[in-house]
Design an enzyme around this catalytic site. Structure first.
Site, PDB file in Angstrom:
ATOM      1  N   GLU A  12       0.762  -1.250   0.072  1.00  0.00           N
ATOM      2  CA  GLU A  12      -0.136   0.192   0.035  1.00  0.00           C
ATOM      3  C   GLU A  12       0.840   1.227  -0.131  1.00  0.00           C
ATOM      4  OE1 GLU A  12      -2.923  -0.215  -0.715  1.00  0.00           O
ATOM      5  OE2 GLU A  12      -3.481  -2.304  -0.336  1.00  0.00           O
ATOM      6  N   CYS A  59       1.870  -4.907 -10.411  1.00  0.00           N
ATOM      7  CA  CYS A  59       3.025  -5.387 -11.040  1.00  0.00           C
ATOM      8  C   CYS A  59       2.820  -6.893 -11.669  1.00  0.00           C
ATOM      9  CB  CYS A  59       4.323  -5.361 -10.116  1.00  0.00           C
ATOM     10  SG  CYS A  59       5.895  -6.178 -10.949  1.00  0.00           S
TER      11      CYS A  59
HETATM   12 ZN    ZN Z   1      -2.506  -2.760  -4.576  1.00  0.00          ZN
HETATM   13 ZN    ZN Z   2       7.257  -4.969  -9.566  1.00  0.00          ZN
END
Ligand code: ZN
Ligand code: ZN
Length: 180
Positions: free
Chosen positions: A133, A143
């Site tokens: 966070e 990601c």
């Molecule tokens: Zn997130």
């Molecule tokens: Zn990453």
């Protein structure tokens, strides 16, 4: 600008958990971490009907405080939701000053076959979600690398599979954000 990330205990008294998270924060972000004064969750964020707190309202509450910190990371045992998600492990301003993590569901089993969650596993989950966070507050989005702490993790198995660290790519994005 302050160079401290402050943890804000919102109705949580687990000092070992707070200390463990605070110790981990500077390994990813180039700021010191301190545990600030504890507070109560804002009543304005409580949804009486659901028995849950609206995360976005807590973020607004944190961001409007006059605490002298570059980022504020709230931690609570309360169950959180947003207008679009029935429950969440955490929420953050993207980017922005405040983030929040809930421990409420992080001790649960992900599958019936798994043994009960032990204490180190619980702490590692809270650390991962806290680091995640905070990443959003510094402009990082989700990601694709499943081992990166910024991977999206709605399921416990995915939290357990990821590391506490940013991948190399996210680290570069973080550096770009911080030097911009
Ligand atoms: Zn997130
Ligand atoms: Zn990453």
């Amino acid at each position: 600008m302050s160079s401290v990330i402050e943890l804000v205990a919102l109705d949580i008294t687990d000092q070992e958990l707070l200390s463990s998270l605070c110790a981990e924060v500077p390994t990813t972000y180039p700021f010191q971490c301190r545990i600030g004064a504890a507070e109560k969750l804002p009543v304005s964020a409580l949804d009486m009907h659901r028995g849950q707190y609206q995360a976005t309202r807590i973020l607004e509450h944190l961001a409007s405080s006059d605490r002298d910190a570059v980022r504020l990371l709230g931690i609570t045992t309360a169950d959180l939701f947003t207008p679009i998600l029935r429950y969440i492990f955490g929420e953050a301003m993207l980017p922005g000053k405040a983030a929040i993590v809930s421990t409420h569901r992080l001790g649960n089993l992900s599958r019936g076959t798994q043994p009960p969650c032990d204490r180190p596993l619980f702490i590692s989950r809270v650390i991962k979600e806290g680091i995640h966070e905070l990443g959003h507050t510094f402009g990082l989005t989700h990601c694709a690398d499943p081992s990166c702490v910024m991977t999206a993790s709605r399921e416990m198995a995915r939290i357990d599979a990821k590391s506490t660290q940013l991948c190399r790519y996210c680290r570069i994005l973080l550096d770009d954000f911080l030097t911009a």
